[in-house]
Design an enzyme around this catalytic site. Structure first.
Site, PDB file in Angstrom:
ATOM      1  N   ASP A  57       0.852  -1.180   0.000  1.00  0.00           N
ATOM      2  CA  ASP A  57       0.000   0.000   0.000  1.00  0.00           C
ATOM      3  C   ASP A  57       0.893   1.235   0.000  1.00  0.00           C
ATOM      4  O   ASP A  57       1.648   1.468   0.940  1.00  0.00           O
ATOM      5  CB  ASP A  57      -0.888  -0.032   1.254  1.00  0.00           C
ATOM      6  CG  ASP A  57      -1.834   1.154   1.339  1.00  0.00           C
ATOM      7  OD1 ASP A  57      -1.701   2.102   0.542  1.00  0.00           O
ATOM      8  OD2 ASP A  57      -2.708   1.133   2.224  1.00  0.00           O
ATOM      9  N   SER A  76      -4.718   4.417  -7.289  1.00  0.00           N
ATOM     10  CA  SER A  76      -5.900   5.139  -6.787  1.00  0.00           C
ATOM     11  C   SER A  76      -7.151   4.433  -7.281  1.00  0.00           C
ATOM     12  O   SER A  76      -7.196   4.012  -8.441  1.00  0.00           O
ATOM     13  CB  SER A  76      -5.946   6.590  -7.294  1.00  0.00           C
ATOM     14  OG  SER A  76      -7.153   7.219  -6.864  1.00  0.00           O
ATOM     15  N   TYR A 146     -12.463  12.029  -4.540  1.00  0.00           N
ATOM     16  CA  TYR A 146     -11.596  11.717  -5.683  1.00  0.00           C
ATOM     17  C   TYR A 146     -11.048  13.000  -6.307  1.00  0.00           C
ATOM     18  O   TYR A 146      -9.839  13.134  -6.523  1.00  0.00           O
ATOM     19  CB  TYR A 146     -12.381  10.913  -6.716  1.00  0.00           C
ATOM     20  CG  TYR A 146     -11.563  10.471  -7.908  1.00  0.00           C
ATOM     21  CD1 TYR A 146     -10.529   9.552  -7.763  1.00  0.00           C
ATOM     22  CD2 TYR A 146     -11.834  10.958  -9.184  1.00  0.00           C
ATOM     23  CE1 TYR A 146      -9.780   9.139  -8.859  1.00  0.00           C
ATOM     24  CE2 TYR A 146     -11.098  10.547 -10.281  1.00  0.00           C
ATOM     25  CZ  TYR A 146     -10.072   9.639 -10.115  1.00  0.00           C
ATOM     26  OH  TYR A 146      -9.327   9.231 -11.196  1.00  0.00           O
ATOM     27  N   LYS A 150      -6.992  14.258  -6.193  1.00  0.00           N
ATOM     28  CA  LYS A 150      -6.180  14.496  -7.383  1.00  0.00           C
ATOM     29  C   LYS A 150      -5.674  15.939  -7.438  1.00  0.00           C
ATOM     30  O   LYS A 150      -4.538  16.188  -7.868  1.00  0.00           O
ATOM     31  CB  LYS A 150      -6.994  14.170  -8.638  1.00  0.00           C
ATOM     32  CG  LYS A 150      -7.297  12.691  -8.816  1.00  0.00           C
ATOM     33  CD  LYS A 150      -6.035  11.871  -9.012  1.00  0.00           C
ATOM     34  CE  LYS A 150      -6.333  10.438  -9.382  1.00  0.00           C
ATOM     35  NZ  LYS A 150      -5.111   9.629  -9.595  1.00  0.00           N
TER      36      LYS A 150
END
Length: 324
Positions: A57, A76, A146, A150
């Site tokens: 991870d 991701s 999300y 990013k």
């Protein structure tokens, strides 16, 4: 032999990148915690002496012995179904994960390329989207985990570039498709293909007037490869600007599959982008890149790939993992 670390290496895009870098003569180290990735995507590489796999991870400390020339951070969750179920892990891989990758790059004197996304533009008020557009994102909406992961990832990458002098590249990826996609992951193209394979009606959201622009995976990988080897540190859009409405796209899939499915409408999800189309002027000028594979050609290859799979493999690709 140059060495490259690809995080998220067992995922859809990561596995295609592993293939490309093996083909280019690199020693490839794929890293994945398999929370959404699949070893089947890279099992054909295990026998090669210049391929390694680390089950790890990236949100935890990364140790890779030996020299590293390049790091590609593609770890991701990327589908709405996944990141709505595991929002905290999604935020961690875009914050702790990129921090670990950039720290490793600094120690190894490696160049880093990060996978950003067209979702940094949110539900855009500018069309088509240029890299200079800052976006229209709801940070507390369901997609915020999300989108903001990013956006933070881009900010952290530029901070390491300007403050520590780390060589960095940022690719903003628009809708991409091809073999090894996970079916029914909440995105329109894999959902349509999965429904078509099962003979189900195709479900679009709203009246289907929202637009998307789909890029075949081989074209995307070529753009990423060129960006990595370029001297350009600012974000670059990589995608196919051939825009189509969701309704028109569903009709194309029905025609491709030759079945009697129909399009049915469901309510629009919260913050669903109304339009999406990359401006690829920078990619053309800086990288000499533009997509080569037409949507008709790419969809035919993709559909034939899924038709060739066993029922067990199709079930595996359509199955949603249970997250703790």
């Amino acid at each position: 032999m140059k060495r490259v670390l690809i995080t998220g290496g067992a995922g859809f895009l990561g596995s295609h990148l592993c293939d490309r870098f093996i083909k280019e003569g690199f020693h490839v180290i794929a890293m994945d915690n398999l929370i959404t990735g699949d070893l089947k995507n890279i099992e054909h590489l295990f026998k090669l002496p210049n391929f390694e796999f680390y089950h790890h991870d990236v949100s935890k400390f990364i140790h890779v012995p030996g020299e590293l020339d390049y790091i590609l951070h593609f770890a991701s969750p990327a589908s709405p179904i996944d990141y709505l179920k595991i929002p905290i892990q999604t935020l961690k891989v875009g914050s702790l994960g990129i921090h670990n990758c950039l720290g490793l790059a600094r120690v190894k004197n490696a160049r880093v390329l990060i996978a950003s996304t067209s979702e940094v533009y949110g539900d855009p008020l500018v069309h088509p989207q240029t890299e200079e557009y800052w976006g229209n994102v709801n940070p507390v909406g369901p997609r915020g985990v999300y989108d903001e992961a990013k956006r933070f990832q881009e900010a952290m990458t530029m901070a390491y570039h300007t403050y520590h002098g780390v060589e960095t590249r940022i690719v903003r990826i628009f809708n991409t498709y091809g073999p090894r996609m996970r079916l029914n992951d909440g995105r329109v193209l894999p959902a349509f293909i999965g429904q078509a394979l099962r003979g189900e009606d195709l479900t679009m959201f709203g009246d289907g007037s929202q637009t998307r622009a789909f890029c075949y995976v081989d074209d995307l990988v070529e753009g990423i490869y060129r960006l990595l080897l370029s001297d350009y540190a600012q974000p670059v859009n990589i995608g196919n600007p051939d825009e189509i409405t969701i309704k028109e796209f569903g009709e194309e899939i029905i025609k491709l599959t030759g079945t009697s499915q129909k399009l049915i409408s469901l309510p629009l999800p919260t913050d669903d982008p109304k339009q999406r189309k990359p401006d690829i002027t920078k990619a053309k000028a800086i990288l000499g890149w533009e997509p080569k594979v037409s949507r008709a050609e790419g969809l035919k290859i993709t559909y034939e790939y899924f038709k060739s799979l066993s029922q067990d493999d199709l079930h595996r690709l359509a199955h949603h993992k249970e997250f703790k």
